[in-house]
Design an enzyme around this catalytic site. Structure first.
Site, short mmCIF file in Angstrom:
data_model
loop_
_atom_site.label_atom_id
_atom_site.label_comp_id
_atom_site.label_asym_id
_atom_site.label_seq_id
_atom_site.Cartn_x
_atom_site.Cartn_y
_atom_site.Cartn_z
CG ASP A 195 46.72 49.76 116.50
OD1 ASP A 195 46.00 49.47 115.67
OD2 ASP A 195 47.40 49.54 116.71
CD GLU A 241 44.26 44.60 115.30
OE1 GLU A 241 45.39 44.17 113.96
OE2 GLU A 241 44.92 45.58 116.35
C1 GLC Z 1 46.81 47.48 113.79
C2 GLC Z 1 45.76 48.10 112.70
C3 GLC Z 1 46.88 48.12 111.82
C4 GLC Z 1 48.48 49.35 112.30
C5 GLC Z 1 48.90 47.78 113.31
C6 GLC Z 1 49.40 49.61 114.40
O1 GLC Z 1 46.76 46.06 114.03
O2 GLC Z 1 44.72 48.01 112.04
O3 GLC Z 1 46.71 49.20 110.58
O4 GLC Z 1 48.87 49.40 110.95
O5 GLC Z 1 47.50 48.06 114.47
O6 GLC Z 1 49.42 49.74 114.80
#
Ligand code: GLC
Ligand code: CA
Length: 518
Positions: A204, A258
């Site tokens: 994440d 991500e």
């Molecule tokens: C990422 C996740 C999202 C979350 C954020 C904070 O972007 O995909 O859903 O709110 O991180 O953890």
């Protein structure tokens, strides 16, 4: 399976993302759970995906629906138990699929014991596990960093007289990755799940973990200088160490990150100079692009050539943070999106429900669940997180009919109705996934885009003189083709094997290119 094949499974994989709250409820609380996912595995086998990625299911106060983790090494009772997890993992493996779990390294919940200790006193030994700073002389936050969810990224902690950093909600304090104890603790979390047998992690907001050590201001927009609040170059060292950990397992496990990085070179740098960082830094460009053939061609060309030799491109068309695919591009184009996603070079990630054209739902203000939407009107993500529709029963097979689902279900098609229709969108996904499995060019062939009539995006997957063509009509008019094509698969699932001279509106085809050119 030979060793190389085992090691490289992810290179050809199709990843299917499940938002656990919304797949299948089994214990009558209107919220999906791990046992529900396990019971639906035959559906995924039948669909033909290779790996399942689960969004967080760890104990959490659910301020951000699990992206605020209070214990990294357990299962929230809402989703089940560790035993349920082990059963799910065993069944996924028995079905020949892989399991990728979400790892949330940038922040914990404010209820995590680490943060509870850290905020208890300035002298606590965990104080430095988070990012604390004094107020400026006028009492204002230490710098201009903004939370992704709106407002200053700093929260005042009155009892200890300092601010703490939260790049997301105040309930999600950022941990301090410059403290080696934090890295050690976070790597223990990885080991916990690796030892249980998971096949990889989706990490994440993973480039956020390293920030400017001096906490200097972010450049003010419209500056295009890189931000200081995230993605500090020191992150590469951490990625290499993560990779070494994953590579120490047999077979090695996969690192998907991500990464929100609009600059292609900076994005590609996360593969690592020697392909020794992330296997797959997510490529979100198609999610944010206007849906037209010219733009999509430009982005795919850019991605395919930015990826370093030996690395794999990847494409994402939907996830739990974005407007649903069908809502973004319109229902007529969902078949084009399916064919695009499953015929490009690299690893596609498919968001649950997109294969049945689940639409973006408008959630009435009083039913809003997403805390971001409650904080900043208009930002709610509930509309893309609505439960999977399995059949035509009142709660669409997601939960018992006398139970209230956590979000509304919508009235569109479901798995059962599409099952019964050989020309359905779901049937197209199955057909394309089957073609990918059978046709080595779609898995390992190279990629090149080719000239096409306006409104169309055309490309080839090739290996030496073996070539497979794809042409996608992004428009609502028929398009004549420059020559005859023999159809392997049409998005409308008819006329396979026939020779065609034109595309119908919103039609795409995969076709054989005779040796000697298209
Ligand atoms: C990422 C996740 C999202 C979350 C954020 C904070 O972007 O995909 O859903 O709110 O991180 O953890
Ligand atoms: Ca449940």
């Amino acid at each position: 399976m030979g060793r190389v094949e085992t090691v490289q499974w992810w290179r050809d994989a199709v990843v299917y993302q499940i938002y656990p709250r919304s797949f299948q409820d089994t214990n009558r609380d209107g919220i999906g759970d791990l046992e529900g996912i396990r019971r639906r595995l035959p559906y995924l086998v039948d669909l033909g995906v290779d790996a399942v990625w689960l969004s967080p299911f760890y104990p959490s106060p659910m301020a951000d629906f699990g992206y605020d983790v209070a214990d990294y090494c357990d299962v929230d009772p809402m989703f089940g138990t560790l035993d349920d997890f082990d059963r799910l993992l065993a069944d996924i493996h028995a079905a020949g699929m892989k399991l990728i779990v979400d790892w949330v390294p940038n922040h914990t919940s404010d209820r995590h014991p680490w943060f509870v200790a850290a905020r208890s006193s300035k002298e606590d030994e965990k104080r430095d596990w988070y990012v604390w700073a004094d107020a400026r002389p006028d009492g204002s936050p230490p710098n201009n960093w903004q939370s992704v969810f709106g407002g200053s990224a700093w929260q005042w902690d009155a009892p200890t007289g300092q601010f703490y950093l939260h790049s997301f909600l105040p309930e999600q304090p950022d941990v301090n990755w410059r403290n080696p104890e934090v890295e050690a603790a976070m790597f223990d979390v990885l080991r916990f799940w690796l030892d249980r047998g998971v096949d990889g992690f989706r990490m994440d907001v993973v480039s956020f973990i390293m920030k400017d050590p001096e906490l200097r201001d972010d450049p003010e927009p419209p500056s295009d200088l890189p931000p200081r609040s995230r993605a500090h170059p020191d992150v590469h060292g951490v990625f290499r160490r993560i990779r070494r950990l994953l590579d120490s397992y047999d077979p090695p496990r996969v690192a998907i990150g991500e990464i929100h990085e609009p600059d292609w070179d900076r994005w590609a740098s996360y593969y690592g100079q020697d392909n020794d960082e992330l296997h797959l830094p997510f490529n979100f460009t198609l999610l944010h692009a206007p849906w037209n053939a010219r733009v999509i061609r430009r982005l795919v060309d850019a991605c395919d050539s930015a990826v370093p030799e030996g690395g794999r491109p990847n494409y994402v068309l939907g996830n739990h943070d974005e407007v649903r695919l069908a809502g973004r591009i319109g229902p007529e184009q969902t078949r084009i999106a399916a064919m695009l996603l499953l015929t490009l070079r690299g690893v596609p990630t498919l968001y649950y429900g997109d294969e049945i054209g689940l639409e973006q739902l408008d959630i009435a203000p009083e039913r809003q669940q997403d805390p971001w939407g409650r904080r900043v009107p208009g930002m709610g993500r509930d509309g893309c997180r609505t439960p999977m529709r399995w059949d035509d029963s009142p709660n669409r097979g997601f939960c018992d009919d006398d139970v209230e689902p956590w979000l509304p279900l919508g009235t569109g098609p479901d798995v059962a109705s599409m099952d019964a229709d050989p020309g359905s969108l779901l049937a197209l996904y199955r057909r394309l996934l089957e073609l990918r499995r059978k046709e080595p060019l779609l898995r390992s062939g190279r990629y090149r885009s080719v000239e096409a009539p306006p409104a169309c995006f055309a490309f080839e997957r090739f290996d030496g003189d073996r070539v497979l063509g794809v042409v996608l009509n992004f428009g609502s008019d028929p398009v004549p083709l420059p020559d005859t094509r023999r159809v392997r698969v049409s998005t409308l699932l008819d006329r396979s094997g026939s020779q065609i001279r034109s595309l119908r509106p919103h039609e795409g085809v995969v076709f054989d290119v005779p040796v000697g050119g298209s």
